[in-house]
Design a protein around this motif. Structure first.
Motif, PDB file in Angstrom:
ATOM      1  N   LEU A  44       0.660  -1.336   0.015  1.00 52.53           N
ATOM      2  CA  LEU A  44      -0.043   0.174   0.117  1.00 52.53           C
ATOM      3  C   LEU A  44       0.780   1.108  -0.061  1.00 52.53           C
ATOM      4  O   LEU A  44       0.510   2.246  -0.659  1.00 52.53           O
ATOM      5  CB  LEU A  44      -0.850   0.110   1.161  1.00 52.53           C
ATOM      6  CG  LEU A  44      -1.894  -1.257   1.353  1.00 52.53           C
ATOM      7  CD1 LEU A  44      -2.639  -1.126   2.718  1.00 52.53           C
ATOM      8  CD2 LEU A  44      -2.706  -1.478   0.183  1.00 52.53           C
ATOM      9  N   TYR A  45       1.841   1.477   0.849  1.00 52.30           N
ATOM     10  CA  TYR A  45       2.796   2.208   0.797  1.00 52.30           C
ATOM     11  C   TYR A  45       4.158   1.867   1.791  1.00 52.30           C
ATOM     12  O   TYR A  45       4.071   0.880   2.270  1.00 52.30           O
ATOM     13  CB  TYR A  45       2.411   3.565   1.394  1.00 52.30           C
ATOM     14  CG  TYR A  45       1.895   3.542   2.851  1.00 52.30           C
ATOM     15  CD1 TYR A  45       2.649   3.783   4.041  1.00 52.30           C
ATOM     16  CD2 TYR A  45       0.646   3.194   3.150  1.00 52.30           C
ATOM     17  CE1 TYR A  45       2.380   3.588   5.284  1.00 52.30           C
ATOM     18  CE2 TYR A  45       0.256   2.868   4.520  1.00 52.30           C
ATOM     19  CZ  TYR A  45       0.968   3.353   5.584  1.00 52.30           C
ATOM     20  OH  TYR A  45       0.639   3.161   7.042  1.00 52.30           O
ATOM     21  N   ARG A  46       5.245   2.788   1.546  1.00 54.46           N
ATOM     22  CA  ARG A  46       6.327   2.427   2.270  1.00 54.46           C
ATOM     23  C   ARG A  46       6.979   3.669   2.677  1.00 54.46           C
ATOM     24  O   ARG A  46       6.960   4.726   2.026  1.00 54.46           O
ATOM     25  CB  ARG A  46       7.291   1.772   1.460  1.00 54.46           C
ATOM     26  CG  ARG A  46       8.035   2.411   0.102  1.00 54.46           C
ATOM     27  CD  ARG A  46       8.451   1.337  -0.882  1.00 54.46           C
ATOM     28  NE  ARG A  46       7.839   0.371  -1.271  1.00 54.46           N
ATOM     29  CZ  ARG A  46       8.326  -0.880  -1.302  1.00 54.46           C
ATOM     30  NH1 ARG A  46       9.443  -1.413  -1.133  1.00 54.46           N
ATOM     31  NH2 ARG A  46       7.314  -1.738  -1.993  1.00 54.46           N
ATOM     32  N   TYR A  47       8.038   3.447   3.643  1.00 56.30           N
ATOM     33  CA  TYR A  47       8.487   4.330   4.280  1.00 56.30           C
ATOM     34  C   TYR A  47      10.081   4.190   3.994  1.00 56.30           C
ATOM     35  O   TYR A  47      10.510   2.999   4.371  1.00 56.30           O
ATOM     36  CB  TYR A  47       8.500   4.902   5.820  1.00 56.30           C
ATOM     37  CG  TYR A  47       7.649   6.013   5.838  1.00 56.30           C
ATOM     38  CD1 TYR A  47       7.619   7.338   5.755  1.00 56.30           C
ATOM     39  CD2 TYR A  47       6.148   5.609   6.344  1.00 56.30           C
ATOM     40  CE1 TYR A  47       6.671   8.233   5.907  1.00 56.30           C
ATOM     41  CE2 TYR A  47       5.183   6.585   6.307  1.00 56.30           C
ATOM     42  CZ  TYR A  47       5.364   7.749   6.398  1.00 56.30           C
ATOM     43  OH  TYR A  47       4.671   8.701   6.661  1.00 56.30           O
ATOM     44  N   VAL A  48      10.931   4.957   3.144  1.00 57.30           N
ATOM     45  CA  VAL A  48      11.923   4.562   2.889  1.00 57.30           C
ATOM     46  C   VAL A  48      13.363   5.484   3.227  1.00 57.30           C
ATOM     47  O   VAL A  48      13.246   6.532   3.279  1.00 57.30           O
ATOM     48  CB  VAL A  48      12.319   4.432   1.426  1.00 57.30           C
ATOM     49  CG1 VAL A  48      13.616   3.785   0.809  1.00 57.30           C
ATOM     50  CG2 VAL A  48      11.063   3.481   0.783  1.00 57.30           C
ATOM     51  N   ASN A  49      14.533   4.913   3.856  1.00 58.45           N
ATOM     52  CA  ASN A  49      15.849   5.527   3.809  1.00 58.45           C
ATOM     53  C   ASN A  49      16.795   4.975   2.897  1.00 58.45           C
ATOM     54  O   ASN A  49      17.538   3.960   3.275  1.00 58.45           O
ATOM     55  CB  ASN A  49      16.219   5.839   5.249  1.00 58.45           C
ATOM     56  CG  ASN A  49      17.324   6.654   5.365  1.00 58.45           C
ATOM     57  OD1 ASN A  49      18.260   6.713   4.941  1.00 58.45           O
ATOM     58  ND2 ASN A  49      17.180   7.615   6.461  1.00 58.45           N
ATOM     59  N   GLU A  50      16.940   5.514   1.807  1.00 53.29           N
ATOM     60  CA  GLU A  50      17.876   4.789   0.732  1.00 53.29           C
ATOM     61  C   GLU A  50      19.309   4.919   1.420  1.00 53.29           C
ATOM     62  O   GLU A  50      20.250   3.798   1.030  1.00 53.29           O
ATOM     63  CB  GLU A  50      17.799   5.620  -0.779  1.00 53.29           C
ATOM     64  CG  GLU A  50      16.480   5.553  -1.484  1.00 53.29           C
ATOM     65  CD  GLU A  50      16.327   4.273  -1.977  1.00 53.29           C
ATOM     66  OE1 GLU A  50      17.018   3.636  -1.905  1.00 53.29           O
ATOM     67  OE2 GLU A  50      15.242   4.074  -2.412  1.00 53.29           O
ATOM     68  N   SER A  55      13.977   0.199   4.883  1.00 55.08           N
ATOM     69  CA  SER A  55      12.370   0.690   4.662  1.00 55.08           C
ATOM     70  C   SER A  55      11.301  -0.098   5.432  1.00 55.08           C
ATOM     71  O   SER A  55      11.671  -1.268   5.863  1.00 55.08           O
ATOM     72  CB  SER A  55      12.247   0.397   3.010  1.00 55.08           C
ATOM     73  OG  SER A  55      12.463  -0.840   2.648  1.00 55.08           O
ATOM     74  N   ALA A  56      10.237   0.597   5.578  1.00 55.04           N
ATOM     75  CA  ALA A  56       9.297  -0.113   6.154  1.00 55.04           C
ATOM     76  C   ALA A  56       8.086  -0.350   5.073  1.00 55.04           C
ATOM     77  O   ALA A  56       7.570   0.705   4.852  1.00 55.04           O
ATOM     78  CB  ALA A  56       8.850   0.564   7.468  1.00 55.04           C
ATOM     79  N   ILE A  57       7.358  -1.587   5.012  1.00 50.24           N
ATOM     80  CA  ILE A  57       6.345  -1.541   3.882  1.00 50.24           C
ATOM     81  C   ILE A  57       5.066  -2.035   4.472  1.00 50.24           C
ATOM     82  O   ILE A  57       4.946  -2.839   5.171  1.00 50.24           O
ATOM     83  CB  ILE A  57       6.965  -2.468   2.750  1.00 50.24           C
ATOM     84  CG1 ILE A  57       8.080  -2.103   2.308  1.00 50.24           C
ATOM     85  CG2 ILE A  57       5.668  -2.566   1.589  1.00 50.24           C
ATOM     86  CD1 ILE A  57       9.380  -2.967   2.964  1.00 50.24           C
ATOM     87  N   VAL A  58       4.006  -1.388   4.310  1.00 53.39           N
ATOM     88  CA  VAL A  58       2.958  -1.534   4.650  1.00 53.39           C
ATOM     89  C   VAL A  58       1.943  -2.284   3.568  1.00 53.39           C
ATOM     90  O   VAL A  58       1.972  -1.805   2.584  1.00 53.39           O
ATOM     91  CB  VAL A  58       1.704  -0.460   5.126  1.00 53.39           C
ATOM     92  CG1 VAL A  58       0.549  -0.917   5.569  1.00 53.39           C
ATOM     93  CG2 VAL A  58       2.729   0.297   6.560  1.00 53.39           C
ATOM     94  N   TYR A  59       1.410  -3.537   3.866  1.00 52.87           N
ATOM     95  CA  TYR A  59       0.865  -4.342   2.887  1.00 52.87           C
ATOM     96  C   TYR A  59      -0.376  -5.119   3.214  1.00 52.87           C
ATOM     97  O   TYR A  59      -0.261  -5.513   4.470  1.00 52.87           O
ATOM     98  CB  TYR A  59       1.832  -5.011   2.031  1.00 52.87           C
ATOM     99  CG  TYR A  59       2.544  -6.332   2.870  1.00 52.87           C
ATOM    100  CD1 TYR A  59       2.368  -7.598   2.643  1.00 52.87           C
ATOM    101  CD2 TYR A  59       3.290  -6.050   4.021  1.00 52.87           C
ATOM    102  CE1 TYR A  59       2.974  -8.833   3.250  1.00 52.87           C
ATOM    103  CE2 TYR A  59       3.873  -7.141   4.710  1.00 52.87           C
ATOM    104  CZ  TYR A  59       3.520  -8.233   4.412  1.00 52.87           C
ATOM    105  OH  TYR A  59       4.079  -9.386   5.034  1.00 52.87           O
ATOM    106  N   ASP A 105      13.446   3.470  15.903  1.00 48.60           N
ATOM    107  CA  ASP A 105      14.118   2.380  16.532  1.00 48.60           C
ATOM    108  C   ASP A 105      15.126   1.959  15.314  1.00 48.60           C
ATOM    109  O   ASP A 105      16.033   1.577  15.443  1.00 48.60           O
ATOM    110  CB  ASP A 105      13.352   1.433  17.076  1.00 48.60           C
ATOM    111  CG  ASP A 105      12.607   1.714  18.266  1.00 48.60           C
ATOM    112  OD1 ASP A 105      13.097   2.589  18.750  1.00 48.60           O
ATOM    113  OD2 ASP A 105      11.895   0.861  18.801  1.00 48.60           O
ATOM    114  N   MET A 106      14.273   2.052  13.881  1.00 48.70           N
ATOM    115  CA  MET A 106      15.295   1.909  12.708  1.00 48.70           C
ATOM    116  C   MET A 106      16.180   2.970  12.589  1.00 48.70           C
ATOM    117  O   MET A 106      17.133   2.609  12.169  1.00 48.70           O
ATOM    118  CB  MET A 106      14.245   1.783  11.589  1.00 48.70           C
ATOM    119  CG  MET A 106      13.374   0.531  11.654  1.00 48.70           C
ATOM    120  SD  MET A 106      12.319   0.196  10.554  1.00 48.70           S
ATOM    121  CE  MET A 106      13.359   0.197   9.217  1.00 48.70           C
ATOM    122  N   MET A 107      15.912   4.242  13.072  1.00 50.63           N
ATOM    123  CA  MET A 107      16.877   5.398  12.607  1.00 50.63           C
ATOM    124  C   MET A 107      17.882   5.284  13.699  1.00 50.63           C
ATOM    125  O   MET A 107      19.323   5.654  13.468  1.00 50.63           O
ATOM    126  CB  MET A 107      16.061   6.478  12.556  1.00 50.63           C
ATOM    127  CG  MET A 107      16.638   7.768  12.098  1.00 50.63           C
ATOM    128  SD  MET A 107      17.170   7.577  10.655  1.00 50.63           S
ATOM    129  CE  MET A 107      18.066   8.831  10.089  1.00 50.63           C
TER     130      MET A 107
END
Length: 244
Positions: A44-50, A55-59, A105-107
């Motif tokens: 559906l969408y994702r938050y990304v830090n290239e 990345s965190a993906i909602v699906y 926490d990922m950051m």
């Protein structure tokens, strides 16, 4: 994915206010609203830090008919089981309560998120773990023992050497349920397992890393480079063949 499943998800998320109100930038991550559908999941969408390769993906997962969140850290993807739910309203509540903290926490490493078993194992204080080279055989140390990463099924990534250009890596895990360290390589992102690194204690793991890690990294690189060369040669041959 079945057409009826796509239609079901589209109908459920149509006008979903939570998704529409998401911030474009959130704790170092950038929102990507592009949808992606494959054989069994609808992203559906994702938050990304290239830059961080995270990345965190909602699906929506067709096989289980549930909404989920999966993370990609380096080359490794896994589902965060605490978000799994069948109803969009329940899923939204979980996202509101936990998704932002997960991004934080990922950051930035959060020791409080670790199991007490991991802390008791003294992985973060492991002296020789702190001395691992930043680069080794062309691989870069992406995850280090001082900052283990929780994945699923009770496992934590302890060491991760990655070559992103070759999509290949060498990863050491610790599983809290088995009280065991083990390792896995990825060659063009395909898992490749051996049992040379299986250990129960850090000194045992240390000895096995000393004996086997360099040869394993060399093997992974050689196989990845050979596979890349084979694909390039095949593509060149196909381009040069006259049409049938």
């Amino acid at each position: 994915m079945k057409d009826e499943t796509i239609e079901k998800v589209d109908a459920e998320i149509d006008g979903w206010q939570y998704m529409q109100a998401l911030p474009e930038h959130w704790h170092g991550f950038t929102l990507d609203r592009s949808k992606s559908i494959d054989k069994d999941s609808y992203d559906l969408y994702r938050y990304v830090n290239e830059e961080l390769h995270k990345s965190a993906i909602v699906y929506f997962h067709e096989e289980t008919h549930e909404y989920k969140v999966r993370l990609k850290i380096g080359l490794i993807e896994f589902c965060r089981i605490e978000f799994i739910t069948a109803k969009l309203a329940d899923f939204e509540q979980l996202l509101v309560k936990q998704f932002e903290q997960m991004l934080m926490d990922m950051m930035e490493f959060n020791p409080a998120a670790l199991s007490s078993i991991v802390r008791d194992k003294k992985i973060m204080e492991w002296e020789n773990g702190a001395k691992l080279p930043e680069t080794l055989e062309g691989f870069t140390l992406f995850i280090r023992p001082a900052q283990p990463v929780k994945i699923n099924n009770g496992s934590y990534i302890v060491i991760d050497y990655v070559d992103f250009a070759l999509e290949s890596s060498f990863t050491v895990y610790y599983n809290i349920y088995r009280d065991e360290f083990f390792a896995e390589a990825r060659i063009w992102n395909i898992p490749d397992v051996n049992y040379d690194f299986d250990s129960n204690e850090l000194p045992e793991l240390e000895e096995k890393l000393h004996q086997h890690m360099l040869p394993r990294l060399r093997e992974v690189r050689a196989r990845a480079q050979k596979e890349a060369a084979d694909h390039a040669a095949k593509a060149q041959k196909e381009e040069g063949e006259p049409p049938v």
